[in-house]
Scaffold this motif. Structure first.
Motif, PDB file in Angstrom:
ATOM      1  N   LEU A 222       2.781 -45.367   0.846  1.00 50.12           N
ATOM      2  CA  LEU A 222       2.884 -45.461  -0.555  1.00 50.12           C
ATOM      3  C   LEU A 222       4.198 -44.939  -1.120  1.00 50.12           C
ATOM      4  O   LEU A 222       4.768 -45.460  -1.843  1.00 50.12           O
ATOM      5  CB  LEU A 222       1.580 -44.787  -1.118  1.00 50.12           C
ATOM      6  CG  LEU A 222       0.393 -45.368  -1.175  1.00 50.12           C
ATOM      7  CD1 LEU A 222      -0.707 -44.541  -1.328  1.00 50.12           C
ATOM      8  CD2 LEU A 222       0.325 -46.640  -1.922  1.00 50.12           C
ATOM      9  N   ILE A 253       2.133 -50.860  -0.262  1.00 48.42           N
ATOM     10  CA  ILE A 253       1.311 -50.227  -1.258  1.00 48.42           C
ATOM     11  C   ILE A 253      -0.091 -50.978  -1.045  1.00 48.42           C
ATOM     12  O   ILE A 253      -1.144 -49.970  -1.431  1.00 48.42           O
ATOM     13  CB  ILE A 253       2.104 -50.811  -2.778  1.00 48.42           C
ATOM     14  CG1 ILE A 253       3.238 -50.111  -3.162  1.00 48.42           C
ATOM     15  CG2 ILE A 253       0.889 -50.520  -3.875  1.00 48.42           C
ATOM     16  CD1 ILE A 253       3.861 -50.385  -4.382  1.00 48.42           C
ATOM     17  N   ALA A 283       1.935 -45.829  -7.697  1.00 48.72           N
ATOM     18  CA  ALA A 283       2.244 -47.353  -7.226  1.00 48.72           C
ATOM     19  C   ALA A 283       1.520 -48.457  -8.007  1.00 48.72           C
ATOM     20  O   ALA A 283       2.126 -49.367  -8.225  1.00 48.72           O
ATOM     21  CB  ALA A 283       1.796 -47.353  -5.732  1.00 48.72           C
TER      22      ALA A 283
END
Length: 398
Positions: A222, A253, A283
């Motif tokens: 991430l 992600i 994210a």
């Protein structure tokens, strides 16, 4: 050095070369000396002759020969050369197995202190120089050199075996540090050392991906997903709030969010999982203004209870300011200290800017710029100091 990618090629090969030689001949200390001699040979020969088709195999072969020569020399001094040297394994074929993970566990041997584990791993597995390790750990270079030397001696005295048996917590801590140094270099002209963050992710993937291992891997994915948007064309830092989120790696992600979602539902919660959950909230926000700061603040409260520390406190202060206003964050920070970390000074500058105190913010940005050894961070902080009032509000996070 005129050979393109020379330093990157050597750094990427070092842990695999050292692992192969240690597996074959044992004695970490002497094997590292042999690998260093192979690296010197490469530095002399490759610029003139070109990088070999298989740099790893070349380095393993040369290092193995150096180690055999060393062993035979030792044997001769003991008047047993003919008997013992004939039993020594010749360099032979280059092994196909990657011993980087076994080398990592060896560097995290229980006989070593945590600080020695970190320093040795960054040297042997991460490929950092002693000076780079010193900057990453914020300790004097001679101290790092002593830690590495003592660590190798203790491994030798303990008769450590080349195995993946070891303390997982320490291994995860070292991988976390290597990733962070790759994602935000502590010094130098580049913000990223991609080879380090990539190697940290690769090694983490080799561990059983569950619990805190899964949390750390999700956190890395991430975080690394933001890398394409973190620098300007001139190399300067782009803070999180100003990044073009269309440039974030959506595949990373998606993998990270899926991993941390599954892990939180099944595992005993730990600090890496909490950090990954925070990264997932950033994210998943379509824009900076959509960030769920109240939830992030609650997660930082949990993280502070699990693993308190100055960086956790600093990040929680930012979250608090985003929820309750810059005044609350400034109250948490307190007055400036002459020896405080540049990131603390940068956060104070950002909060002062949010509060509309341009002159005080400019002074703090300038002070932070003077303290950082990272060129991209320095460029960003100097720009904030000179451009206050001409653009949007930035932020220290990236």
């Amino acid at each position: 050095m005129s050979v393109p990618g020379f330093e990157q090629t050597l750094r990427a090969a070092v842990p695999q070369v050292l692992g192969a030689v240690v597996r074959r001949y044992g004695d970490f200390d002497r094997c590292e000396d042999a690998v260093q001699e192979a690296l010197l040979a490469a530095a002399r020969q490759w610029p003139a002759e070109g990088v070999p088709a298989d740099p790893k195999a070349w380095l393993i072969t040369v290092a193995a020969r150096r180690r055999v020569e060393d062993l035979r020399s030792e044997t001769a001094r003991r008047r047993r050369e003919e008997t013992v040297a004939t039993a020594l394994p010749e360099p032979g074929p280059v092994p196909s197995v990657d011993d980087s993970l076994s080398l990592l566990f060896l560097c995290c041997h229980p006989a070593l202190s945590p600080s020695s584990q970190v320093a040795l791993t960054l040297r042997a597995v991460g490929g950092l120089s002693t000076a780079e390790i010193a900057r990453a750990l914020l300790v004097p270079e001679p101290t790092v050199g002593q830690r590495i030397s003592r660590a190798k001696q203790r491994i030798r005295a303990a008769g450590a075996r080349f195995t993946t048996a070891g303390r997982l917590d320490e291994v995860l801590g070292v991988l976390y540090l290597i990733f962070n140094e790759g994602y935000t270099a502590s010094s130098g002209p580049a913000l990223h050392r991609v080879e380090l963050s990539t190697e940290a992710i690769r090694l983490t993937r080799q561990l059983p991906v569950e619990g805190e291992v899964a949390g750390l891997l999700a956190l890395m994915l991430l975080t690394d997903a933001r890398r394409p948007a973190r620098t300007r064309p001139d190399g300067g830092l782009v803070p999180l709030a100003e990044q073009d989120r269309s440039r974030w790696d959506r595949a990373l992600i998606a993998e990270g969010v899926e991993l941390i979602t599954a892990t939180l539902a099944t595992a005993v919660i730990g600090p890496y999982q909490v950090q990954a959950a925070i990264a997932a909230l950033h994210a998943e926000a379509p824009a900076a203004a959509d960030t769920d700061w109240p939830q992030i603040l609650r997660l930082y409260d949990l993280l502070a209870a699990l693993t308190p520390g100055p960086m956790v406190t600093l990040n929680r202060t930012v979250a608090l300011a985003m929820v309750e206003g810059p005044g609350a964050g400034l109250a948490e920070l307190g007055d400036p200290a002459p020896d405080e970390h540049h990131r603390v000074t940068a956060v104070r500058a950002h909060l002062l800017e949010m509060a509309g105190r341009a002159d005080a913010a400019r002074a703090q940005y300038s002070a932070a710029a003077e303290r950082t050894l990272s060129v991209p961070e320095k460029l960003y902080l100097r720009d904030r100091a000179s451009d206050l009032g001409r653009g949007g509000v930035g932020g220290p996070g990236a």
